[in-house]
Design a protein around this motif. Sequence first.
Motif, PDB file in Angstrom:
ATOM      1  N   GLU A  47      -2.544  -1.114   9.757  1.00 26.41           N
ATOM      2  CA  GLU A  47      -3.349  -0.652  10.900  1.00 26.41           C
ATOM      3  C   GLU A  47      -2.534   0.142  12.055  1.00 26.41           C
ATOM      4  O   GLU A  47      -3.148   1.048  12.342  1.00 26.41           O
ATOM      5  N   ARG A  48      -1.179  -0.330  12.034  1.00 31.11           N
ATOM      6  CA  ARG A  48      -0.326   0.637  12.814  1.00 31.11           C
ATOM      7  C   ARG A  48      -0.316   2.046  12.355  1.00 31.11           C
ATOM      8  O   ARG A  48      -0.482   2.948  13.238  1.00 31.11           O
ATOM      9  N   ILE A  49       0.023   2.311  11.148  1.00 27.31           N
ATOM     10  CA  ILE A  49       0.122   3.521  10.430  1.00 27.31           C
ATOM     11  C   ILE A  49      -1.380   4.350  10.732  1.00 27.31           C
ATOM     12  O   ILE A  49      -1.507   5.284  11.077  1.00 27.31           O
ATOM     13  N   ARG A  50      -2.543   3.486  10.614  1.00 27.59           N
ATOM     14  CA  ARG A  50      -3.847   4.347  10.635  1.00 27.59           C
ATOM     15  C   ARG A  50      -3.910   4.678  12.224  1.00 27.59           C
ATOM     16  O   ARG A  50      -4.554   5.865  12.337  1.00 27.59           O
ATOM     17  N   GLU A  51      -3.427   3.918  13.015  1.00 25.02           N
ATOM     18  CA  GLU A  51      -3.779   4.266  14.503  1.00 25.02           C
ATOM     19  C   GLU A  51      -2.645   5.444  14.724  1.00 25.02           C
ATOM     20  O   GLU A  51      -3.218   6.409  15.621  1.00 25.02           O
ATOM     21  N   ALA A  52      -1.658   5.534  14.284  1.00 24.10           N
ATOM     22  CA  ALA A  52      -0.801   6.658  14.483  1.00 24.10           C
ATOM     23  C   ALA A  52      -0.945   8.058  13.648  1.00 24.10           C
ATOM     24  O   ALA A  52      -0.257   8.750  13.750  1.00 24.10           O
ATOM     25  N   PHE A  64       0.882  -1.154  -0.090  1.00 26.93           N
ATOM     26  CA  PHE A  64       0.106  -0.067   0.041  1.00 26.93           C
ATOM     27  C   PHE A  64       1.003   1.208   0.047  1.00 26.93           C
ATOM     28  O   PHE A  64       2.031   1.130  -0.170  1.00 26.93           O
ATOM     29  N   ALA A  65       0.099   2.406  -0.008  1.00 27.58           N
ATOM     30  CA  ALA A  65       0.948   3.537  -0.204  1.00 27.58           C
ATOM     31  C   ALA A  65       0.495   4.576   0.680  1.00 27.58           C
ATOM     32  O   ALA A  65      -0.698   4.699   1.141  1.00 27.58           O
ATOM     33  N   ILE A  66       1.355   5.608   0.958  1.00 29.05           N
ATOM     34  CA  ILE A  66       0.652   6.785   1.625  1.00 29.05           C
ATOM     35  C   ILE A  66       0.905   7.789   0.608  1.00 29.05           C
ATOM     36  O   ILE A  66       2.150   8.318   0.258  1.00 29.05           O
ATOM     37  N   ALA A  67      -0.100   8.654  -0.136  1.00 31.86           N
ATOM     38  CA  ALA A  67       0.133   9.362  -1.220  1.00 31.86           C
ATOM     39  C   ALA A  67      -1.270  10.166  -1.061  1.00 31.86           C
ATOM     40  O   ALA A  67      -2.440  10.019  -0.560  1.00 31.86           O
ATOM     41  N   LEU A 118      -3.859  13.528   2.253  1.00 34.94           N
ATOM     42  CA  LEU A 118      -3.189  12.350   2.035  1.00 34.94           C
ATOM     43  C   LEU A 118      -3.888  11.043   2.328  1.00 34.94           C
ATOM     44  O   LEU A 118      -4.623  11.067   3.081  1.00 34.94           O
ATOM     45  N   TYR A 119      -3.775   9.959   1.693  1.00 35.19           N
ATOM     46  CA  TYR A 119      -4.533   8.763   1.740  1.00 35.19           C
ATOM     47  C   TYR A 119      -3.605   7.581   1.860  1.00 35.19           C
ATOM     48  O   TYR A 119      -2.537   7.441   1.365  1.00 35.19           O
ATOM     49  N   LEU A 120      -4.337   6.705   2.559  1.00 32.85           N
ATOM     50  CA  LEU A 120      -3.607   5.180   2.658  1.00 32.85           C
ATOM     51  C   LEU A 120      -4.340   4.765   1.368  1.00 32.85           C
ATOM     52  O   LEU A 120      -5.592   4.649   1.233  1.00 32.85           O
ATOM     53  N   ARG A 178      -8.806  -6.547  -2.703  1.00 37.88           N
ATOM     54  CA  ARG A 178      -7.633  -7.438  -2.503  1.00 37.88           C
ATOM     55  C   ARG A 178      -7.178  -7.314  -1.100  1.00 37.88           C
ATOM     56  O   ARG A 178      -6.645  -6.241  -0.677  1.00 37.88           O
ATOM     57  N   SER A 179      -7.009  -8.325  -0.343  1.00 36.27           N
ATOM     58  CA  SER A 179      -6.769  -8.155   0.855  1.00 36.27           C
ATOM     59  C   SER A 179      -5.165  -8.242   1.019  1.00 36.27           C
ATOM     60  O   SER A 179      -4.355  -8.771   0.379  1.00 36.27           O
ATOM     61  N   LEU A 180      -4.434  -7.379   2.006  1.00 39.61           N
ATOM     62  CA  LEU A 180      -3.182  -7.223   2.327  1.00 39.61           C
ATOM     63  C   LEU A 180      -2.712  -8.613   3.034  1.00 39.61           C
ATOM     64  O   LEU A 180      -3.422  -9.340   3.721  1.00 39.61           O
TER      65      LEU A 180
END
Lengths: 297, 297
Positions: free
Chosen positions: B286-291, B145-148, B267-269, B275-277
Motif C-alpha cells: 500500500e505504501r508503494i501504491r500511494e507513492a 509481490f513484484a513491480i514488473a 509497469l504493474y504491481l 491469496r492475501s499478503l
Amino acid sequence: MNLSTRQLRAFLALVDERHFTRAAERSHLSQPAFSALIRAVESEAGTRLFDRTTRHVEPTPEGLMLAASARRLLADFEGALAELHEHHALRRGRASIAALPSIAAGWLPPLLARFHAEHPGIALHVRDALLEPCLALVREGQTDFAIAAQGADMAGLATELFCRDRYHLVCRHDHPLAERARVRLADVAGYPLVQMAGSSSVRQRLDQLARDTPLATAFEVEHLATANGLVLAGLGVALVPALTLFQFRHDELVTRALQGRELQRSLYLVRRKGRSLSRAAQGLYERIREARPLGTD
Amino acid sequence: MNLSTRQLRAFLALVDERHFTRAAERSHLSQPAFSALIRAVESEAGTRLFDRTTRHVEPTPEGLMLAASARRLLADFEGALAELHEHHALRRGRASIAALPSIAAGWLPPLLARFHAEHPGIALHVRDALLEPCLALVREGQTDFAIAAQGADMAGLATELFCRDRYHLVCRHDHPLAERARVRLADVAGYPLVQMAGSSSVRQRLDQLARDTPLATAFEVEHLATANGLVLAGLGVALVPALTLFQFRHDELVTRALQGRELQRSLYLVRRKGRSLSRAAQGLYERIREARPLGTD
DNA sequence: CGATCTTACGGGATTCGTAAACATA
DNA sequence: TATGTTTACGAATCCCGTAAGATCG
C-alpha cells in the motif's frame, strides 16, 4: 481475550481441510455454525485468518502463523492433561513414606514390593526415622505420610490406627523364662534386660508400661540387630513389639507374648490434616491400610 | 476435551487466592458461577484439583501440577497472540518484493528507506530480477509481490497498474538530436543505438514499439550503467524509460521524452491471485501504491 | 454464630441447526 | 449453473446471578 481448545481445534481443522463443509463435519458442527465459530476466532485474533471465496479457502500468512502456534499449544495442553490422567490412574507419580525403623525394615518392604509390581510407574521413597523425626517429616510436607506412634504434639496431623503391636519377651531357649507358656511383665522384672535406647519409641512406650515394675536394664542399644546379638549371647532378654520380631528369628531364641491387655503399643498412619495426598500417595496409603496387621486388642 | 483460556485463568486465580469469593471477584464472576466453573474444570481434568472446606481452600498435588502447566500454557498462548498483534500492527514481520533492475536500483530504495523508518520491526527483502524471473518468484510464493511489466503468461497473478513509464532519448548534448525540442521515434532511426540486451523488458517493449521503425542497433549491453558509459563516449544514443534516467544524470548528457501516445511501457504491481499478503507485505504494497509515480498517459 | 462454599432456579446471552440468499468458477 | 459460503431466524443449550441451604471453625 478468550479462546477454547475446541475453537483452536476447529480452526486447525479448517487450516488442514481448506474447506468449510468438510472441516465442519470433522468438528461435528453444521457448516453455518462452523462458519460463525471461525469468525469468532478471527475476531479474537484481531486479524483475518483465511482468504475465502465460495470456491477456495486458504489461510492467510497470519493464519498459518497462528496455526503453528495452535498446534504447539494444543499438543502442550493435551500433554499436560495426559500427564494428569497418568497420575490419576496411578501409572505415574511419586509417593513417599516415613516409618519407624522397625516397620521400615520389617513389615514395609514386602508391601512396597507388591505395590511397585502393581504400579511400576510410581516412584517410591522411604525414610526410616525415629518417632519425632517421622512426625516432623510429615508436618513439613517432606513425606506424604508416616507409620509411627503418637508423638507429644499431634496438632495439624491426622491419624488413623495402623495396628496394635503387642510386646513380646525374647530370650534364649535355655533361659528360665523360656519354659513358661504365659509370661507377664512382672515375671521379667528380675532378669537383666537388653533395652533399646531412650530415643526409640519402643523404649519410651515400654517405660510407660513398666512405670510400676522396676526393670533391670543391662544394656541400651540403638539397633534391634544389636539387641538380637546380645540376647543370643545370653547377656539378657529383650522386650520388643511383635513387628520387630523378624530381627530375632533364630533357632536358639524363643518369643513369648506378654500377657496383659495394655502391653502393646499403637501405631498409626499419620498424614497432614486437611490436606489431600497425591493420587500416588493415596494409592499407597490405601494399599497399606488394606494390608495392615490388625494385631491383638 | 475442551477448556477455555478463561477457565484456565479462573483456575489459576483460585490457586493464587485460595479463596473462592476473592478469586471470583478477580475473575469478574459471582461466587456461585465461579464455583460451577471450577467444578467444570475439575470434571474436564478428571480429577479433584482443590481440597475445600468452608474455611479453607487448597490445591491438591494434582491441582498444583495442572497449575504449573496452565501458567505455561497461558503464557505461550498470550505470547502467540501478542506476536500476531505485533504483526497486525506492522511492528514485526517480513516483506519481500521483487522488482525489475531499473526499479530496484532507482525508484525503490528511497521508498524502502522511508518504509523502514516508519516500521523498523519489519524485515525487508528485495530481489532484482528480469521480468520473467520476477513473475516466477511471485508465482512460486518466494516473494510477496513484484513491480514488473506484464509477462507472457499472467495466469494466477493479479496485477494493478503501477505506472506508465515513457521512453526517453538519451544523448550527448553535442549530438544533433540534442537540439530538437521534440523528438519522435522516427527521428532516432538513423543514429547508432545503444540497446539493452534482448532479455530485458526495456528492450522487449522497445522492439514492440519500433516494429515499423528500423533502428540501428550499435551495441547491446546488460546493464544501464554500461549504456550510460557508451552514450557518454559518443558511441550512440539510448532509448530508455523515464524510471531508468537516474542512471544517465550527467552534465554532458541530455534527455528528451519521446513524442507519441504509445511510446511508454506499463509497469504493474504483481501478486498472487486469490491469496492475501501478510500484513507486513500488505503495508509495503500500500505504501508503494500511494507513492507510485503515475507517469504520463 | 458467622463466614464461606454448594445447591436451586429463573432469566438472558450464546450457540446451534434449518432454510434461504448469495457468490464464484 | 452448480457448488459452497454467508445470512436469517427460531430453538435449544449453556452460563450467569440471586437467593436459599449446608457446613465448618
